[in-house]
Design a protein around this motif. Sequence first.
Motif, mmCIF file in Angstrom:
data_model
loop_
_atom_site.group_PDB
_atom_site.id
_atom_site.type_symbol
_atom_site.label_atom_id
_atom_site.label_comp_id
_atom_site.label_asym_id
_atom_site.label_seq_id
_atom_site.Cartn_x
_atom_site.Cartn_y
_atom_site.Cartn_z
ATOM 1 N N PRO A 188 0.811 -1.215 0.000
ATOM 2 C CA PRO A 188 0.000 0.000 0.000
ATOM 3 C C PRO A 188 0.848 1.271 0.000
ATOM 4 C CG PRO A 188 0.116 -0.909 2.213
ATOM 5 C CD PRO A 188 0.837 -1.878 1.322
ATOM 6 N N ASP A 189 0.438 2.212 -0.809
ATOM 7 C CA ASP A 189 0.973 3.580 -0.752
ATOM 8 C C ASP A 189 -0.051 4.390 0.035
ATOM 9 O OD1 ASP A 189 1.884 6.149 -1.082
ATOM 10 O OD2 ASP A 189 1.666 6.188 -3.260
ATOM 11 N N TYR A 190 0.109 4.341 1.361
ATOM 12 C CA TYR A 190 -0.826 5.018 2.257
ATOM 13 C C TYR A 190 -0.057 6.085 3.010
ATOM 14 C CZ TYR A 190 -4.404 5.815 5.807
ATOM 15 O OH TYR A 190 -5.342 6.406 6.618
ATOM 16 N N VAL A 191 -0.657 7.266 3.165
ATOM 17 C CA VAL A 191 0.038 8.347 3.856
ATOM 18 C C VAL A 191 -0.963 9.266 4.534
ATOM 19 C CG1 VAL A 191 0.111 9.827 1.793
ATOM 20 C CG2 VAL A 191 1.805 10.164 3.612
ATOM 21 N N GLY A 192 -0.594 9.750 5.725
ATOM 22 C CA GLY A 192 -1.468 10.699 6.407
ATOM 23 C C GLY A 192 -1.158 10.784 7.879
ATOM 24 N N LEU A 193 -2.130 11.265 8.625
ATOM 25 C CA LEU A 193 -2.123 11.272 10.075
ATOM 26 C C LEU A 193 -3.160 10.259 10.543
ATOM 27 C CD1 LEU A 193 -2.231 15.151 10.679
ATOM 28 C CD2 LEU A 193 -0.219 13.706 10.260
ATOM 29 N N ASN A 194 -3.195 9.984 11.835
ATOM 30 C CA ASN A 194 -4.215 9.083 12.342
ATOM 31 C C ASN A 194 -5.598 9.643 12.048
ATOM 32 O OD1 ASN A 194 -5.808 8.327 15.304
ATOM 33 N ND2 ASN A 194 -5.108 6.722 13.942
ATOM 34 N N HIS A 195 -6.459 8.821 11.458
ATOM 35 C CA HIS A 195 -7.827 9.192 11.076
ATOM 36 C C HIS A 195 -7.849 10.305 10.039
ATOM 37 C CE1 HIS A 195 -9.930 7.375 14.887
ATOM 38 N NE2 HIS A 195 -9.258 6.503 14.175
ATOM 39 N N LEU A 196 -6.776 10.430 9.265
ATOM 40 C CA LEU A 196 -6.741 11.445 8.210
ATOM 41 C C LEU A 196 -5.676 11.024 7.206
ATOM 42 C CD1 LEU A 196 -6.664 15.328 8.847
ATOM 43 C CD2 LEU A 196 -6.171 14.214 6.690
ATOM 44 N N GLY A 197 -6.031 10.121 6.299
ATOM 45 C CA GLY A 197 -5.052 9.624 5.341
ATOM 46 C C GLY A 197 -5.715 9.107 4.085
ATOM 47 N N TRP A 198 -4.870 8.781 3.098
ATOM 48 C CA TRP A 198 -5.356 8.349 1.797
ATOM 49 C C TRP A 198 -4.551 7.153 1.311
ATOM 50 C CZ3 TRP A 198 -4.223 13.239 3.314
ATOM 51 C CH2 TRP A 198 -5.257 14.191 3.299
ATOM 52 N N LEU A 199 -5.240 6.198 0.690
ATOM 53 C CA LEU A 199 -4.590 5.118 -0.040
ATOM 54 C C LEU A 199 -4.410 5.607 -1.469
ATOM 55 C CD1 LEU A 199 -3.546 2.179 -0.099
ATOM 56 C CD2 LEU A 199 -5.872 1.481 -0.743
ATOM 57 N N ARG A 200 -3.168 5.942 -1.848
ATOM 58 C CA ARG A 200 -2.898 6.553 -3.154
ATOM 59 C C ARG A 200 -2.455 5.535 -4.197
ATOM 60 N NH1 ARG A 200 1.463 11.006 -2.399
ATOM 61 N NH2 ARG A 200 2.549 9.258 -1.415
ATOM 62 N N GLY A 201 -2.063 4.363 -3.747
ATOM 63 C CA GLY A 201 -1.612 3.336 -4.673
ATOM 64 C C GLY A 201 -1.666 1.982 -4.006
ATOM 65 N N LEU A 202 -1.707 0.926 -4.813
ATOM 66 C CA LEU A 202 -1.765 -0.434 -4.288
ATOM 67 C C LEU A 202 -0.935 -1.315 -5.211
ATOM 68 C CD1 LEU A 202 -3.206 -1.858 -1.901
ATOM 69 C CD2 LEU A 202 -4.954 -2.588 -3.529
ATOM 70 N N GLY A 203 0.295 -1.617 -4.768
ATOM 71 C CA GLY A 203 1.197 -2.396 -5.601
ATOM 72 C C GLY A 203 0.896 -3.883 -5.530
ATOM 73 N N HIS A 204 0.970 -4.525 -6.693
ATOM 74 C CA HIS A 204 0.806 -5.981 -6.762
ATOM 75 C C HIS A 204 1.619 -6.486 -7.941
ATOM 76 C CE1 HIS A 204 -1.218 -9.859 -7.778
ATOM 77 N NE2 HIS A 204 -1.168 -9.979 -6.463
ATOM 78 N N ASP A 205 2.597 -7.344 -7.635
ATOM 79 C CA ASP A 205 3.497 -7.873 -8.669
ATOM 80 C C ASP A 205 4.116 -6.755 -9.501
ATOM 81 O OD1 ASP A 205 3.037 -10.445 -7.829
ATOM 82 O OD2 ASP A 205 1.514 -10.869 -9.345
ATOM 83 N N GLY A 206 4.523 -5.690 -8.826
ATOM 84 C CA GLY A 206 5.216 -4.603 -9.494
ATOM 85 C C GLY A 206 4.341 -3.610 -10.223
ATOM 86 N N GLU A 207 3.025 -3.740 -10.101
ATOM 87 C CA GLU A 207 2.091 -2.848 -10.807
ATOM 88 C C GLU A 207 1.163 -2.174 -9.795
ATOM 89 O OE1 GLU A 207 -1.670 -3.134 -13.978
ATOM 90 O OE2 GLU A 207 -0.564 -4.948 -13.386
ATOM 91 N N ASP A 208 0.852 -0.900 -10.029
ATOM 92 C CA ASP A 208 -0.127 -0.195 -9.204
ATOM 93 C C ASP A 208 -1.515 -0.540 -9.736
ATOM 94 O OD1 ASP A 208 -1.648 1.449 -7.637
ATOM 95 O OD2 ASP A 208 -0.805 3.339 -8.373
ATOM 96 N N VAL A 209 -2.282 -1.293 -8.945
ATOM 97 C CA VAL A 209 -3.593 -1.757 -9.387
ATOM 98 C C VAL A 209 -4.715 -0.833 -8.929
ATOM 99 C CG1 VAL A 209 -2.871 -4.163 -9.539
ATOM 100 C CG2 VAL A 209 -3.783 -3.289 -7.372
ATOM 101 N N LEU A 210 -4.384 0.230 -8.151
ATOM 102 C CA LEU A 210 -5.447 1.120 -7.675
ATOM 103 C C LEU A 210 -6.160 1.846 -8.810
ATOM 104 C CD1 LEU A 210 -6.926 2.175 -5.152
ATOM 105 C CD2 LEU A 210 -5.306 4.071 -5.108
ATOM 106 N N LEU A 387 -4.181 20.072 4.146
ATOM 107 C CA LEU A 387 -5.033 19.619 5.242
ATOM 108 C C LEU A 387 -4.192 18.946 6.328
ATOM 109 C CD1 LEU A 387 -7.841 19.271 6.437
ATOM 110 C CD2 LEU A 387 -8.125 17.202 5.048
ATOM 111 N N LEU A 388 -3.222 18.120 5.934
ATOM 112 C CA LEU A 388 -2.361 17.472 6.920
ATOM 113 C C LEU A 388 -1.591 18.508 7.733
ATOM 114 C CD1 LEU A 388 -0.748 14.423 5.047
ATOM 115 C CD2 LEU A 388 -2.720 14.438 6.571
ATOM 116 N N GLN A 389 -1.056 19.521 7.066
ATOM 117 C CA GLN A 389 -0.277 20.537 7.777
ATOM 118 C C GLN A 389 -1.135 21.290 8.787
ATOM 119 O OE1 GLN A 389 1.183 22.606 4.286
ATOM 120 N NE2 GLN A 389 3.242 21.753 4.535
#
Length: 448
Positions: A188-210, A387-389
Amino acid sequence: MRLAVIGGGGFRVPLVYGALLRDRAKPRVEEVVLHDVSADRLAVVAHVLRQLAAGHDDPPAVRVTTSLDEALRGADFVFSAMRVGGLAGRTADERVALELGLLGQETTGPGGIAYGLRTVPAAVRMAERVAELAPRAWVINFTNPAGMITEAMRRVLGDRVIGICDSPIGLIRRAAAALGLDPARVEPDYVGLNHLGWLRGLGHDGEDVLPGLLADETALRQVEEARLFGPGWVRTLGALPNEYLYYYYFTREAIAASRGRTRGESLLGRQDAFYAAVQADPGQALAEWRAARRERDESYMADVRDTAEAGERDAADLAAGGYEGIALALMAALSRGEPATMILNVRNGSAVPGLPAEAVVEIPCAVGGAGVRPLATRPLPGRFLGLLQQVKAVEQTTIEAALTGSAELAVAAFALHPLVDSVSTARALLDGYRARIPELAQVVPGTV
């Protein structure tokens, strides 16, 4: 190993003990020490744990105490699950904000600031006792607001305290399942703060399937968060948001959905009934707990799901479990050297560009016997980073207010939050919370 649970009379403690019962690898937890300020709640939870352990060979021993020092002395791991002010405090967190026309929620917006103000001093005091009595223990923080509390405790414990939450892993699990993938095999390419984040990508076998998931209407509607926010909005974002971002993106709808009985008020009634029922008939402790847990899980965020027409929670997702599994996996990685990649609340350093180095962020981390190492993330676009800042600035101002007792800083924390609409409202919030919550009045006693 010995595990101390601070807040051991809490309703979710049996989930942790149940996970320990399933863990047969070595070394394993041999003793669980439950600490709580309420001896009555401890007794009820102890009844549930004894019945959970029935039929298991060599279950972890359980000891209860109202002495914090006794609980901590000799601990290898400490779970912090305290709730300063109890559920009565939570209902005030929600209701004071709602009465001023603002979002009333436990961790997001004014309620989260109020919760943080009264919890930070208690969490720091507990961290100081850990440093004195169990300096080599790992502290795993469940206490909300998890990112803020973890950051405050870091001032004492440094890297020995780690915050966890089950929201990100639940989102990733649902996204992978919608694509027919094993959640254990995605990156997972997940980033944020607690209760404030986004899944921006999902790698599988070298490919972003999101991107493929976002483009597939049928698959996307299998993801609870996509139903909650609407497929069109998640495609606009180019990411799957953490469910708590509903309170930012659909604020008016969230406020309208909360105008009846708040989540805290509902839980207070249900859990009071549970504790009373077990005190009256200890033999039914486990059955009462399971029934109350099922009702609690099914009603989670039910008000906003109804408003968004997102439907019921998926039964398989409910059965998959939550933060207790994350806690056990983290303990295994640290104590047994079993390498893992987990989304945790840790010091940022340089992992998330644009946020302070000392800020606690919620990102993927490499975990093993040597500890936790945050993994670098791609730069965030302005629509996310801004928003994070802002929210991180609020969290850090709240910590300073709580540790100094400054009413001026407390007002600033409320006023700077994007879900609070004026400085005058911020002052009214602080007055309202101090009038309703004795613990907060003691932490921030001054006038503004």
